[in-house]
Design an enzyme around this catalytic site. Structure first.
Site, PDB file in Angstrom:
ATOM      1  CE  LYS A  30      18.930  15.226 -11.053  1.00  0.00           C
ATOM      2  NZ  LYS A  30      20.201  15.088 -10.348  1.00  0.00           N
ATOM      3  CD  GLN A  71      21.549  15.268  -6.868  1.00  0.00           C
ATOM      4  OE1 GLN A  71      20.795  14.740  -7.660  1.00  0.00           O
ATOM      5  NE2 GLN A  71      22.182  16.398  -7.131  1.00  0.00           N
ATOM      6  CG  ASP A 107      24.714  11.726 -13.568  1.00  0.00           C
ATOM      7  OD1 ASP A 107      24.030  12.526 -14.241  1.00  0.00           O
ATOM      8  OD2 ASP A 107      24.775  11.758 -12.324  1.00  0.00           O
TER       9      ASP A 107
END
Ligand code: NAD
Length: 302
Positions: A56, A100, A123
Site C-alpha cells: 500500500k 490494517q 476503507d
C-alpha cells in the site's frame, strides 16, 4: 480452454485506475497545492499484514501521495491505538486513514474503526459510510475497496448501464458481500444475496446475469452454475496445496472453477490477477477522492 476475450484483466484495469489517480493527483497539486495523504496503522508483526501494508505504501508513492506508516508493537494498548487514530483525524496533511486488520485480540477492532473520522475512512467501514452506501448517498460515501473495485471491473465489460440485470452475490460479509449488493442495487440491478444457508445455490446462480462470489471456498462455483453469457466476478482468495508444483507447494485460487466457468460465462475474473489488484487501486482512488472533497476539487473519473 483459452480465456482470450473472456478474461477480465484486473491487473491491467488496476494499472489504468492507478494511472488515472496519479494524473488527477498532479492536477490537484497544480491547481490546489494539495497532496493526498494516506496513513496506515499496523499493530504487531503479522507477516501477511506487513506485506499488504508495504505494498500500500509503495502504491501510494507511485500515485504521488504523501504516505506515512505507523508501526506499533503488538502489546500497544487500545487507548494508544485510539490516540494515534485521533491524532491522524486532526492532521490536515492526512486524507485517508487505514487500520490494517486483524488487530491483536486485546484491541476492540470495531471501536478503533468507529473512531476514524468518517471523512477520512477510506476503507469505508465506519457506520456513517455504511449508512450512506445503504441509503444510496454515493456522492459523499467512502465505499469499501474490494466491492468498489469489483464494480469497476463489471462496468468495464458491461458498460455503465446495468439497469435490469439480475445479480447474485454469494456471501454476506460486511466487507464484501453486503456493500457489493448495495452497489449493484444502486446500479439498478435486481439483486439476490446468497449465503451459507441458501437452498439450491446452483439453481439461483443460473438465473443471474452477474455472479459475484465472495465466500472463501476454493473453486466452489462450477461451470454449470453459470448462465450462458453471464459475467462472473471472483473475489475469493484461497491458498490450496499444489503438489503438481512440488512437495509442500501451494497456489492461490478463487471461489470459482475458472476453467469450468469459461465454458459458459462471457466474462470472468481470474485469481490471481482479477479483483485482488483492484482492491489496492481503489484504496488509492478513495484517498484521492477524500483529498479532492477536502479541497473542494473535482473528483477523479475512474
Ligand atoms: P467471510 O468469511 O466474512 O464471508 C463469507 C461468506 O460466505 C459468508 O457470508 C457466508 O455466509 C458465505 N458462505 C460460506 N459458505 C457458503 C456456502 N457453502 N455457500 C454459500 N455461501 C457461503 O469472507 P469475506 O471477508 O467476505 O471474504 C470472502 C472471500 O473473499 C475470501 O476468500 C477472502 O479471502 C476474499 N477477499 C478478497 C479480497 C480481495 O482483495 N480480492 C478482499 C476481501 C476478501
Amino acid at each position: 480452454m483459452s480465456d482470450e476475450g473472456k478474461r477480465i484483466d484486473g491487473k491491467l484495469i488496476a494499472e489504468d485506475v492507478v494511472a488515472r489517480v496519479a494524473a488527477h493527483t498532479q492536477k490537484l497539486g497544480a491547481e490546489k497545492n494539495v497532496t493526498p495523504g494516506l496513513a496506515v496503522i499496523i499493530v504487531g508483526e503479522d507477516p501477511a499484514s506487513q506485506v499488504y501494508v508495504a505494498s500500500k505504501g509503495r502504491k501510494a508513492k507511485e500515485c504521488g501521495f504523501h504516505s506515512v506508516q505507523h508501526t506499533l508493537p503488538a502489546d500497544t494498548s487500545e487507548e494508544d491505538v485510539l490516540a494515534h487514530v485521533r491524532a491522524l483525524n486532526d492532521d490536515p496533511a492526512i486524507h485517508g486513514i487505514l487500520v490494517q486488520l486483524p488487530l491483536p485480540k486485546h484491541i476492540d477492532e470495531n471501536k478503533v474503526i468507529q473512531t476514524i473520522a468518517p471523512n477520512k475512512d477510506v476503507d469505508g467501514f465506519h457506520y456513517m459510510n455504511v449508512g450512506k452506501l445503504g441509503t444510496g448517498d454515493l456522492s459523499t460515501a467512502y465505499v469499501p475497496c474490494t466491492p468498489a473495485g469489483s464494480m469497476i471491473l463489471i462496468r468495464r465489460v458491461l458498460g455503465d448501464d446495468l439497469s435490469g440485470l439480475s445479480a447474485v452475490v454469494i456471501g454476506r460479509s460486511n466487507i464484501v458481500g453486503k456493500p457489493m449488493a448495495n452497489l449493484l442495487l444502486g446500479a439498478n440491478c435486481t439483486v439476490t444475496i446468497a449465503h451459507s444457508r441458501t437452498k439450491d445455490l446452483p439453481a439461483l446462480t443460473r438465473t443471474a446475469d452477474i455472479v459475484v462470489a465472495a465466500v472463501g471456498r476454493p473453486e466452489m462455483v462450477k461451470g454449470d452454475w453459470i448462465k450462458p453469457g453471464a459475467t462472473l466476478v471472483d473475489v475469493g482468495i484461497n491458498r490450496v496445496d499444489a503438489p503438481e508444483r512440488g512437495e509442500g507447494k501451494t497456489r492461490l485460487t478463487g471461489d470459482a472453477d475458472y476453467e469450468g466457468v469459461l465454458e459458459n460465462a462471457a466474462h470472468a475474473t481470474p485469481v490471481p490477477g482479477g479483483v485482488g489488484p483492484m482492491t489496492i487501486a481503489m484504496l488509492m482512488a478513495n484517498t484521492l477522492t477524500s483529498a479532492c472533497r477536502h479541497a473542494g476539487f473535482d473528483e477523479p473519473d475512474l
